[in-house]
Design a protein around this motif. Structure first.
Motif, short mmCIF file in Angstrom:
data_model
loop_
_atom_site.label_atom_id
_atom_site.label_comp_id
_atom_site.label_asym_id
_atom_site.label_seq_id
_atom_site.Cartn_x
_atom_site.Cartn_y
_atom_site.Cartn_z
N MET A 1 0.82 -1.20 0.00
CA MET A 1 0.00 0.00 0.00
C MET A 1 0.86 1.26 0.00
O MET A 1 0.52 2.24 -0.61
CB MET A 1 -0.92 -0.04 1.23
N LYS A 2 2.00 1.21 0.71
CA LYS A 2 2.87 2.36 0.75
C LYS A 2 3.43 2.67 -0.64
O LYS A 2 3.57 3.84 -1.02
CB LYS A 2 4.00 2.14 1.75
N ASN A 3 3.78 1.65 -1.41
CA ASN A 3 4.27 1.86 -2.76
C ASN A 3 3.22 2.53 -3.63
O ASN A 3 3.54 3.31 -4.52
CB ASN A 3 4.72 0.54 -3.39
N SER A 4 1.99 2.20 -3.37
CA SER A 4 0.90 2.81 -4.11
C SER A 4 0.84 4.31 -3.85
O SER A 4 0.62 5.09 -4.78
CB SER A 4 -0.42 2.15 -3.72
N ILE A 6 3.37 6.19 -2.89
CA ILE A 6 4.57 6.79 -3.49
C ILE A 6 4.36 6.95 -4.99
O ILE A 6 4.71 7.99 -5.56
CB ILE A 6 5.81 5.94 -3.18
N LEU A 7 3.79 5.94 -5.63
CA LEU A 7 3.51 6.03 -7.07
C LEU A 7 2.52 7.14 -7.37
O LEU A 7 2.69 7.89 -8.33
CB LEU A 7 3.00 4.68 -7.59
N LYS A 8 1.49 7.25 -6.54
CA LYS A 8 0.50 8.30 -6.75
C LYS A 8 1.13 9.68 -6.58
O LYS A 8 0.86 10.58 -7.38
CB LYS A 8 -0.69 8.14 -5.80
N VAL A 9 1.97 9.84 -5.59
CA VAL A 9 2.65 11.13 -5.38
C VAL A 9 3.56 11.43 -6.58
O VAL A 9 3.59 12.56 -7.07
CB VAL A 9 3.44 11.12 -4.06
N LEU A 10 4.25 10.41 -7.07
CA LEU A 10 5.13 10.60 -8.23
C LEU A 10 4.34 11.03 -9.46
O LEU A 10 4.73 11.96 -10.17
CB LEU A 10 5.90 9.31 -8.50
N ILE A 11 3.21 10.38 -9.70
CA ILE A 11 2.35 10.75 -10.83
C ILE A 11 1.85 12.18 -10.67
O ILE A 11 1.88 12.97 -11.62
CB ILE A 11 1.18 9.75 -10.96
N LEU A 12 1.42 12.53 -9.47
CA LEU A 12 0.90 13.87 -9.24
C LEU A 12 1.99 14.93 -9.40
O LEU A 12 1.74 16.01 -9.96
CB LEU A 12 0.26 13.97 -7.85
N ASP A 110 -6.15 16.82 -5.58
CA ASP A 110 -5.64 15.47 -5.35
C ASP A 110 -4.60 15.46 -4.23
O ASP A 110 -4.61 14.55 -3.40
CB ASP A 110 -5.02 14.90 -6.63
N PHE A 111 -3.70 16.44 -4.21
CA PHE A 111 -2.71 16.52 -3.14
C PHE A 111 -3.39 16.70 -1.79
O PHE A 111 -3.03 16.06 -0.80
CB PHE A 111 -1.73 17.68 -3.37
N LYS A 112 -4.41 17.55 -1.76
CA LYS A 112 -5.12 17.79 -0.50
C LYS A 112 -5.80 16.51 -0.02
O LYS A 112 -5.72 16.16 1.16
CB LYS A 112 -6.17 18.89 -0.70
N LYS A 113 -6.43 15.79 -0.95
CA LYS A 113 -7.11 14.55 -0.59
C LYS A 113 -6.10 13.49 -0.13
O LYS A 113 -6.36 12.76 0.83
CB LYS A 113 -7.89 14.02 -1.78
N LEU A 114 -4.95 13.45 -0.76
CA LEU A 114 -3.90 12.49 -0.39
C LEU A 114 -3.35 12.79 0.99
O LEU A 114 -3.12 11.89 1.79
CB LEU A 114 -2.79 12.51 -1.43
N VAL A 115 -3.18 14.07 1.32
CA VAL A 115 -2.66 14.46 2.64
C VAL A 115 -3.68 14.16 3.72
O VAL A 115 -3.33 13.75 4.84
CB VAL A 115 -2.28 15.95 2.64
N GLN A 116 -4.97 14.32 3.43
CA GLN A 116 -6.01 14.07 4.41
C GLN A 116 -6.15 12.59 4.75
O GLN A 116 -6.64 12.25 5.82
CB GLN A 116 -7.35 14.60 3.91
N LYS A 117 -5.72 11.70 3.85
CA LYS A 117 -5.85 10.25 4.10
C LYS A 117 -4.85 9.77 5.08
O LYS A 117 -3.85 9.97 5.37
CB LYS A 117 -5.71 9.47 2.80
#
Length: 117
Positions: A1-4, A6-12, A110-117
């Motif tokens: 899940m952590k790699n997911s 990291i991948l999402k942050v990289l894409i963003l 997307d960044f805001k939603k990712l930080v809130q999770k």
């Protein structure tokens, strides 16, 4: 899940850099020639942005309302190519300046939603 994540942050981050480069082109160029004859490297950046958006949708099944905003950005890139003229240059300049920010705005959500999770 952590790699997911990291991948999402990289894409963003990649999409954010691409969106900023596209926006900076339109903010720095306001001539009719620069709107009608968009350089190939900007079109390649737009294509890579589209591919990254498709990859993001393929990898992450989340559907957010702001994921569709980049279509407005695509219209902003295409419309001046066909419809800009000396008579309506100021309108298209304003439209491209603020419309190109639509490439960046959804990523901030997307960044805001990712930080809130």
């Amino acid at each position: 899940m952590k790699n997911s994540k990291i991948l999402k942050v990289l894409i963003l981050v990649i999409m954010f850099l691409l969106g900023n480069a596209i926006s900076m082109y339109y903010w720095s160029n306001g001539t009719l020639g620069s709107m009608r004859n968009v350089p190939m490297f900007i079109m390649i950046l737009v294509l890579i942005y589209i591919l990254m958006q498709i990859l993001k949708r393929f990898l992450y099944k989340e559907k957010n309302w702001w994921d569709w905003l980049y279509y407005i950005g695509l219209l902003i890139v295409i419309l001046p190519t066909y419809f800009a003229s000396e008579n309506n240059l100021s309108t298209f300049q304003l439209m491209t300046d603020f419309g190109s920010l639509v490439f960046v705005l959804p990523l901030l959500f997307d960044f805001k939603k990712l930080v809130q999770k």
